[in-house]
Scaffold this active site. Structure first.
Site, short mmCIF file in Angstrom:
data_model
loop_
_atom_site.label_atom_id
_atom_site.label_comp_id
_atom_site.label_asym_id
_atom_site.label_seq_id
_atom_site.Cartn_x
_atom_site.Cartn_y
_atom_site.Cartn_z
N LEU A 124 47.37 26.56 35.52
CA LEU A 124 47.99 26.08 34.29
C LEU A 124 48.51 27.25 33.46
O LEU A 124 49.68 27.31 33.06
CB LEU A 124 46.98 25.29 33.44
CG LEU A 124 46.15 24.21 34.14
CD1 LEU A 124 45.12 23.61 33.17
CD2 LEU A 124 47.05 23.12 34.67
N HIS A 340 14.59 41.40 24.25
CA HIS A 340 14.34 42.39 25.31
C HIS A 340 14.41 43.84 24.80
O HIS A 340 14.15 44.76 25.58
CB HIS A 340 15.35 42.23 26.45
CG HIS A 340 15.02 41.12 27.41
ND1 HIS A 340 15.24 39.79 27.12
CD2 HIS A 340 14.48 41.14 28.65
CE1 HIS A 340 14.87 39.04 28.15
NE2 HIS A 340 14.40 39.84 29.08
N GLU A 365 38.91 26.10 29.54
CA GLU A 365 38.98 24.64 29.37
C GLU A 365 39.19 24.26 27.91
O GLU A 365 38.63 23.29 27.40
CB GLU A 365 37.70 23.98 29.94
CG GLU A 365 37.90 23.36 31.31
CD GLU A 365 37.90 24.41 32.41
OE1 GLU A 365 37.90 25.63 32.08
OE2 GLU A 365 37.93 24.05 33.59
N THR A 367 40.03 26.71 24.26
CA THR A 367 39.20 27.60 23.44
C THR A 367 38.43 26.73 22.45
O THR A 367 38.83 25.61 22.13
CB THR A 367 40.05 28.62 22.64
OG1 THR A 367 40.80 27.91 21.66
CG2 THR A 367 40.99 29.42 23.54
C1 LIG Z 1 37.98 34.59 33.54
C2 LIG Z 1 39.02 33.54 33.23
C3 LIG Z 1 39.27 32.54 34.17
C4 LIG Z 1 40.29 31.60 33.93
N1 LIG Z 1 40.60 30.68 34.92
C5 LIG Z 1 41.71 29.89 34.76
C6 LIG Z 1 42.17 29.03 35.82
O1 LIG Z 1 41.56 28.94 36.89
N2 LIG Z 1 43.31 28.33 35.63
C7 LIG Z 1 44.02 28.39 34.47
O2 LIG Z 1 45.04 27.73 34.37
N3 LIG Z 1 43.62 29.19 33.45
C8 LIG Z 1 42.49 29.93 33.56
N4 LIG Z 1 42.07 30.74 32.53
C9 LIG Z 1 42.86 30.80 31.32
C10 LIG Z 1 42.21 30.11 30.13
O3 LIG Z 1 42.21 28.73 30.33
C11 LIG Z 1 43.00 30.54 28.88
O4 LIG Z 1 42.71 31.91 28.66
C12 LIG Z 1 42.65 29.71 27.67
O5 LIG Z 1 43.12 28.39 27.83
C13 LIG Z 1 43.27 30.29 26.39
O6 LIG Z 1 44.61 30.54 26.55
P1 LIG Z 1 45.20 32.01 26.18
O7 LIG Z 1 44.35 33.02 26.85
O8 LIG Z 1 46.65 32.00 26.51
O9 LIG Z 1 44.98 32.14 24.65
P2 LIG Z 1 45.99 31.68 23.49
O10 LIG Z 1 46.40 30.28 23.72
O11 LIG Z 1 47.03 32.70 23.32
O12 LIG Z 1 45.02 31.72 22.23
C14 LIG Z 1 44.71 32.93 21.54
C15 LIG Z 1 43.93 32.58 20.29
O13 LIG Z 1 44.72 31.76 19.42
C16 LIG Z 1 43.98 30.59 19.10
N5 LIG Z 1 44.91 29.46 18.95
C17 LIG Z 1 46.01 29.16 19.71
N6 LIG Z 1 46.57 28.03 19.29
C18 LIG Z 1 45.82 27.58 18.24
C19 LIG Z 1 45.87 26.43 17.39
N7 LIG Z 1 46.81 25.48 17.53
N8 LIG Z 1 44.93 26.31 16.43
C20 LIG Z 1 43.95 27.23 16.29
N9 LIG Z 1 43.84 28.33 17.08
C21 LIG Z 1 44.76 28.50 18.03
C22 LIG Z 1 43.03 30.36 20.26
O14 LIG Z 1 41.92 29.56 19.91
C23 LIG Z 1 42.64 31.79 20.59
O15 LIG Z 1 41.62 32.19 19.71
C24 LIG Z 1 41.01 31.64 32.73
C25 LIG Z 1 40.72 32.62 31.76
C26 LIG Z 1 39.74 33.57 32.01
C27 LIG Z 1 39.48 34.63 30.98
#
Ligand SMILES: Cc1cc2nc3c(=O)[nH]c(=O)nc-3n(C[C@H](O)[C@H](O)[C@H](O)COP(=O)(O)OP(=O)(O)OC[C@H]3O[C@@H](n4cnc5c(N)ncnc54)[C@H](O)[C@@H]3O)c2cc1C
Length: 383
Positions: A124, A340, A365, A367
């Site tokens: 995604l 600890h 899934e 934030t």
């Molecule tokens: C180890 C790891 C494994 C992962 N595995 C997968 C996977 O298998 N498949 C996949 O598709 N993705 C995966 N992800 C991605 C993960 O789902 C995303 O990182 C997550 O959904 C957040 O998206 P972003 O990193 O783009 O953050 P952003 O969307 O850029 O958000 C950054 C910050 O802004 C805040 N924010 C954004 N919009 C709003 C709003 N409307 N209101 C309030 N706050 C907001 C967020 O809460 C966050 O604090 C993985 C991530 C990690 C770190």
């Protein structure tokens, strides 16, 4: 109202607990630190049928109820959260395929996904879009009996093992609202133009790979469009993410419980000022808060899972369970580290791994802030 797992659920939990004790716990610290892929553990999970947790029995799966599903993730994450990651997106995508795939798609993939002969994940997130899924730019253009797929996905867990990999993409860039133009394509490994690039370095959640994935004019058969009709991808992935939130809640509870168990053990062994540190009230208060919050998280997750099993709407409930449980995991791992003392910071104790694994649960899934927004919207809707 019954807050206890059924006899069948307890037997299932015992099976998992024994498996984790025998096959995961003894190697977790060493393999995690070595960055080793846990092939033998994957084979053990295949033998238990765990890759078929969400696959209907008609296709060879276990089709466990979602309370058992949540319990499975708790038990595995108590041993090593990275292992739970190997099953996490696999099981939510199997659920999505079972619910939204055509009969031909289900028959084609589910039996092998149930045994673990084939595995999957979900793609995604993109470099420029995570929470705002409707802003993705990966584009699928219909060309005869195929789609030509172009774009980049980030952080894709299990990417090197996924076949097929469900990919959320734009099939109609003119659609308003934008979600109506999104679809899921099942991209098979080996498709020319589909490349799994670099592994992304991570704080924790080791043992499973998280990769950058690119599509450069990859031709994906039109028969691989999930459900066979364009424009349903957003709904498909959003409802699958509810299953994902239950598994993240389960993982959070498992990590928090492991942190609490370790703190309790240590507080009995470690002496200071002539007595076990567990005799100090400051330590007891932390242990009491941890245990109480963990049990509250567990009951919240079971409640959300049981509602989903009954076919009720659970977007808010699964969001609450994941939000609460992951915050509990963050607090419990930090408090366990504090109990600890200096050893909590040592790579020779497991609490530092738990502390590194916990923050992911507040990100994946949805934030936790995004989930708070969803919950608040539901409150306003239902007021
Ligand atoms: C180890 C790891 C494994 C992962 N595995 C997968 C996977 O298998 N498949 C996949 O598709 N993705 C995966 N992800 C991605 C993960 O789902 C995303 O990182 C997550 O959904 C957040 O998206 P972003 O990193 O783009 O953050 P952003 O969307 O850029 O958000 C950054 C910050 O802004 C805040 N924010 C954004 N919009 C709003 C709003 N409307 N209101 C309030 N706050 C907001 C967020 O809460 C966050 O604090 C993985 C991530 C990690 C770190």
């Amino acid at each position: 109202m019954d807050f206890e797992p059924s006899e069948e659920q307890q037997i299932f939990r015992k099976t998992l607990r024994d498996f984790v004790r025998d096959q995961i716990a003894p190697v977790a610290r060493e393999w995690e630190q070595a960055g080793r892929y846990p092939t033998e553990i994957v084979e053990g999970m295949k033998a238990l049928g765990l890759f078929g947790l969400t696959v209907p029995e008609a296709y060879g799966g276990l089709a466990v109820d979602l309370v058992s599903y949540t319990i499975a993730f708790e038990e595995i994450a108590r041993g090593w959260m990275g292992i739970a990651g190997i099953l996490g997106s696999h099981s939510l995508s199997c659920w999505m395929l079972a619910h939204y795939g055509t009969e031909a798609q289900r028959r084609r993939w589910l039996p092998d996904l149930a045994t673990g002969r084939l595995r999957t994940g979900i793609a995604l997130t993109e470099p420029g879009a995570g929470s705002d899924l409707q802003a993705i730019t990966t584009r699928a253009v219909r060309d005869g009996d195929a789609y030509v797929l172009t774009g980049t996905k980030m952080w894709i867990t299990n990417a090197r093992h996924a076949d097929p990999l469900p990919v959320l993409c734009v099939t109609d860039p003119t659609a308003t609202p934008r979600y109506r133009g999104l679809s899921v394509l099942m991209v098979e490994a080996g498709t020319p133009g589909f490349t799994v690039g670099r592994d992304l370095g991570k704080l924790g959640y080791k043992g499973t790979e998280s990769c950058e994935v690119s599509f450069e004019g990859a031709r994906v058969p039109a028969a691989n469009l999930l459900g066979g009709t364009e424009g349903h991808g957003f709904k498909q992935v959003v409802s699958a993410l509810e299953i994902g939130r239950l598994n993240i809640a389960g993982r959070s509870i498992g990590v928090a419980q492991a942190a609490c168990d370790a703190a309790l053990r240590y507080s009995r062994e470690r002496h200071a000022f002539g007595q076990p540190i567990g005799e100090f009230q400051a330590v007891q208060l932390k242990l009491a808060d941890m245990a109480t919050q963990i049990q509250a998280a567990r009951l919240l997750a079971w409640w959300a899972a049981a509602r989903k099993d009954r076919g009720e709407r659970t977007d808010t409930e699964t969001a609450m369970a994941k939000l609460f449980a992951s915050e509990v995991a963050l607090r419990a791992t930090l408090d366990s580290m504090r109990i600890h003392g200096g050893y909590g910071y040592s790579t020779e104790f497991e609490v530092e791994r738990l502390y590194r694994d916990a923050p992911l649960m507040a990100i994946g899934e949805g934030t936790n802030d995004i989930l708070r927004v969803l919950i608040a919207r539901a409150l306003a809707r239902d007021a």
